[in-house]
Design a protein around this motif. Structure first.
Motif, mmCIF file in Angstrom:
data_model
loop_
_atom_site.group_PDB
_atom_site.id
_atom_site.type_symbol
_atom_site.label_atom_id
_atom_site.label_comp_id
_atom_site.label_asym_id
_atom_site.label_seq_id
_atom_site.Cartn_x
_atom_site.Cartn_y
_atom_site.Cartn_z
ATOM 1 N N PRO A 1 -5.935 -6.270 -20.272
ATOM 2 C CA PRO A 1 -5.306 -5.069 -19.705
ATOM 3 C C PRO A 1 -4.719 -5.265 -18.314
ATOM 4 O O PRO A 1 -3.785 -4.560 -17.938
ATOM 5 N N THR A 2 -5.223 -6.215 -17.544
ATOM 6 C CA THR A 2 -4.702 -6.431 -16.192
ATOM 7 C C THR A 2 -3.443 -7.277 -16.186
ATOM 8 O O THR A 2 -2.708 -7.300 -15.196
ATOM 9 N N GLY A 3 -3.205 -8.016 -17.250
ATOM 10 C CA GLY A 3 -2.072 -8.921 -17.298
ATOM 11 C C GLY A 3 -2.310 -10.243 -16.604
ATOM 12 O O GLY A 3 -1.417 -11.082 -16.518
ATOM 13 N N LYS A 4 -3.537 -10.472 -16.156
ATOM 14 C CA LYS A 4 -3.856 -11.728 -15.467
ATOM 15 C C LYS A 4 -4.218 -12.846 -16.435
ATOM 16 O O LYS A 4 -4.103 -14.029 -16.104
ATOM 17 N N PHE A 5 -4.681 -12.448 -17.636
ATOM 18 C CA PHE A 5 -5.095 -13.436 -18.631
ATOM 19 C C PHE A 5 -4.306 -13.226 -19.927
ATOM 20 O O PHE A 5 -3.929 -12.103 -20.269
ATOM 21 N N VAL A 6 -4.103 -14.322 -20.645
ATOM 22 C CA VAL A 6 -3.493 -14.303 -21.975
ATOM 23 C C VAL A 6 -4.526 -14.827 -22.965
ATOM 24 O O VAL A 6 -5.206 -15.826 -22.684
ATOM 25 N N LEU A 7 -4.655 -14.165 -24.104
ATOM 26 C CA LEU A 7 -5.584 -14.599 -25.151
ATOM 27 C C LEU A 7 -4.805 -14.817 -26.446
ATOM 28 O O LEU A 7 -3.930 -14.017 -26.794
ATOM 29 N N SER A 8 -5.130 -15.904 -27.151
ATOM 30 C CA SER A 8 -4.450 -16.228 -28.399
ATOM 31 C C SER A 8 -5.449 -16.700 -29.441
ATOM 32 O O SER A 8 -6.235 -17.610 -29.187
ATOM 33 N N THR A 9 -5.405 -16.075 -30.614
ATOM 34 C CA THR A 9 -6.255 -16.519 -31.714
ATOM 35 C C THR A 9 -5.624 -17.720 -32.400
ATOM 36 O O THR A 9 -4.405 -17.859 -32.456
ATOM 37 N N ASP A 10 -6.471 -18.590 -32.937
ATOM 38 C CA ASP A 10 -5.997 -19.699 -33.762
ATOM 39 C C ASP A 10 -6.799 -19.732 -35.050
ATOM 40 O O ASP A 10 -7.982 -20.068 -35.054
ATOM 41 N N LEU A 11 -6.124 -19.371 -36.153
ATOM 42 C CA LEU A 11 -6.780 -19.324 -37.455
ATOM 43 C C LEU A 11 -7.234 -20.706 -37.903
ATOM 44 O O LEU A 11 -8.208 -20.827 -38.647
ATOM 45 N N GLY A 12 -6.560 -21.748 -37.431
ATOM 46 C CA GLY A 12 -6.844 -23.099 -37.909
ATOM 47 C C GLY A 12 -8.054 -23.767 -37.303
ATOM 48 O O GLY A 12 -8.575 -24.731 -37.882
ATOM 49 N N ASN A 13 -8.517 -23.294 -36.144
ATOM 50 C CA ASN A 13 -9.673 -23.952 -35.514
ATOM 51 C C ASN A 13 -10.755 -22.982 -35.051
ATOM 52 O O ASN A 13 -11.698 -23.388 -34.351
ATOM 53 N N ASP A 14 -10.603 -21.688 -35.414
ATOM 54 C CA ASP A 14 -11.620 -20.664 -35.155
ATOM 55 C C ASP A 14 -11.808 -20.341 -33.678
ATOM 56 O O ASP A 14 -12.843 -19.813 -33.273
ATOM 57 N N LYS A 15 -10.790 -20.604 -32.871
ATOM 58 C CA LYS A 15 -10.893 -20.352 -31.438
ATOM 59 C C LYS A 15 -10.034 -19.165 -30.998
ATOM 60 O O LYS A 15 -9.022 -18.841 -31.621
ATOM 61 N N ILE A 16 -10.452 -18.552 -29.907
ATOM 62 C CA ILE A 16 -9.633 -17.591 -29.182
ATOM 63 C C ILE A 16 -9.375 -18.213 -27.812
ATOM 64 O O ILE A 16 -10.256 -18.289 -26.962
ATOM 65 N N TYR A 17 -8.155 -18.710 -27.626
ATOM 66 C CA TYR A 17 -7.797 -19.397 -26.392
ATOM 67 C C TYR A 17 -7.621 -18.391 -25.250
ATOM 68 O O TYR A 17 -7.131 -17.276 -25.462
ATOM 69 N N ILE A 18 -7.991 -18.805 -24.052
ATOM 70 C CA ILE A 18 -7.874 -17.960 -22.867
ATOM 71 C C ILE A 18 -7.069 -18.715 -21.807
ATOM 72 O O ILE A 18 -7.381 -19.857 -21.465
ATOM 73 N N TYR A 19 -6.023 -18.066 -21.309
ATOM 74 C CA TYR A 19 -5.168 -18.664 -20.279
ATOM 75 C C TYR A 19 -5.068 -17.726 -19.076
ATOM 76 O O TYR A 19 -5.225 -16.505 -19.202
ATOM 77 N N GLN A 20 -4.755 -18.306 -17.940
ATOM 78 C CA GLN A 20 -4.327 -17.526 -16.787
ATOM 79 C C GLN A 20 -2.812 -17.425 -16.814
ATOM 80 O O GLN A 20 -2.124 -18.393 -17.141
ATOM 81 N N LEU A 21 -2.301 -16.239 -16.493
ATOM 82 C CA LEU A 21 -0.861 -15.999 -16.456
ATOM 83 C C LEU A 21 -0.455 -15.704 -15.024
ATOM 84 O O LEU A 21 -0.960 -14.763 -14.406
ATOM 85 N N ASP A 22 0.457 -16.523 -14.469
ATOM 86 C CA ASP A 22 0.857 -16.275 -13.084
ATOM 87 C C ASP A 22 2.155 -15.477 -13.028
ATOM 88 O O ASP A 22 2.754 -15.139 -14.059
ATOM 89 N N ALA A 23 2.599 -15.168 -11.816
ATOM 90 C CA ALA A 23 3.748 -14.285 -11.623
ATOM 91 C C ALA A 23 5.048 -14.893 -12.117
ATOM 92 O O ALA A 23 6.028 -14.175 -12.337
ATOM 93 N N SER A 24 5.064 -16.212 -12.318
ATOM 94 C CA SER A 24 6.276 -16.869 -12.811
ATOM 95 C C SER A 24 6.328 -16.965 -14.328
ATOM 96 O O SER A 24 7.324 -17.423 -14.892
#
Length: 379
Positions: free
Chosen positions: A180-203
């Motif tokens: 909700p803050t827009g600071k993190f990005v989350l992505s599911t991956d059906l192929g490896n059972d993970k939910i990836y977590i990234y930091q998203l910067d202003a660029s």
């Protein structure tokens, strides 16, 4: 009656303008856009109407010819639509005419991978995020001032496999959203059972977070994710596992901690099934999950103290393969698409009990393999 217009080829796709506006139904009238995985002449994003007073839908007509627009999202201001062209490995940006709902193609760009299947916008509306299923990769693109898609600002390639040799032979990114803050990005991956977590910067650059991922049960195949309205819990529907897994979300660290996994299927259901979509009721009291094969929507009550789920209803959807459903803008109706029946239907949602029911006068309406939808108020 609306008329089918001529089309102008562009980047191997086609931009189509509606030659005549669809007739307004009532003061409670909304445009409904539908996506499909199908490609070819006369196929693409279609447009119909929804009357929120009665819950009735009109048969949609073609609004924009495109090659497999399997998923799209609308900008918050309703001025633009951003689509995945899954069959072409492209993304497209459209301008929306608020008076008619007509779509004008602004540009088409590469998806940054193969098989784009999910697209979302960050809270600022400055970046579009895309998950590429076939290549198991994610990408970020800037959105220009005119609403068109700009340069790629970030990307990541997922790796790994899972125990299901047919579905998890490699990574398959399936969904991508921000917190909700827009600071993190989350992505599911059906192929490896993970939910990836990234930091998203202003660029628009994404960087793997220190707590790089959450996980579901091996072989479950995480598909779509959604945050609770208060932003403290993430719920994930698994395609092969037919479950919803709930995680506490640490918004300071960007970390997930699982606390519940619950089935979306009746205990005695043993036939083939693939779960699909997950949505909240507007009041945040209920969560809905669709099952393809069982062809039903499971309705869960959310404990306000623990955020745990408990089943309150398992409702047949009246068609085959409910790949996508959504609440209408009033929050009083759930519109469900039947991919393999080529129909859509509306269910009345009980705000206090969460249960779904379709009034006797409502019947399924023909729609071309509807697997995504979005609403826009008629001006």
């Amino acid at each position: 009656m609306p008329h089918y217009p001529t089309s102008t080829a562009l980047f191997g796709l086609a931009a189509i303008a509606i030659a005549a506006t669809l007739p307004r139904l009532s003061a409670a009238d909304y445009y409904v856009y539908y996506g499909t995985a199908e490609g070819g002449a006369g196929k693409g994003i279609s447009l119909g109407h929804f009357d929120s007073d009665r819950g009735t839908l009109t048969k949609p007509v073609l609004a924009a010819e495109a090659n497999g627009p399997s998923f799209f999202t609308l900008a918050k201001d309703g001025k633009h639509l951003y689509a995945c062209f899954e069959n072409a490995n492209k993304l497209g940006a459209y301008a929306i005419d608020p008076a008619t709902g007509a779509l004008t193609l602004l540009n088409v760009v590469d998806s940054g991978g193969s098989g784009p299947c999910h697209i979302s916008l960050d809270p600022t509306g400055k970046f579009a995020l895309v998950a590429n299923y076939n290549s198991g990769s994610v990408a970020v693109r800037a959105i220009k001032a005119d609403g068109s898609l700009g340069d790629q600002t970030g990307a990541d390639q997922h790796t790994g496999t899972g125990p299901d040799k047919d579905r998890q032979e490699g990574p398959h990114a399936h969904c991508i959203i921000t917190d909700p803050t827009g600071k993190f990005v989350l992505s599911t991956d059906l192929g490896n059972d993970k939910i990836y977590i990234y930091q998203l910067d202003a660029s628009g650059k994404i960087t793997p977070n220190a707590t790089a991922f959450g996980m579901v049960k091996a072989g479950a195949g995480p598909r779509h994710i959604i945050f609770s309205p208060n932003g403290k819990v993430l719920y994930c529907i698994t395609e092969m596992g037919a479950t919803v897994t709930a995680f506490n979300w640490d918004g300071a660290k960007g970390a997930l901690t699982e606390f519940q996994t619950i089935s979306t299927l009746p205990a005695d259901f043993k036939a083939f099934n693939k779960d699909a979509e997950i949505q909240f009721s507007p009041n945040g009291k209920f969560l809905y999950a669709s099952a393809r094969g069982h062809d039903a929507i499971a309705v869960f009550a959310i404990d306000p103290a623990t955020a745990k789920l408990s089943l309150v209803q398992d409702v047949p959807v009246g068609g085959k393969t409910p790949r996508y459903f959504s609440f209408d803008p009033t929050g009083e109706w759930v519109i469900c698409g039947h991919q393999d029946s080529n129909t859509v239907i509306a269910f009345k949602a009980d705000a206090q009990r969460g249960m779904l029911a379709s009034p006797d006068y409502i019947v399924p309406v023909a729609a071309p393999s509807p697997i995504c939808m979005g609403f826009l108020a008629v001006k």
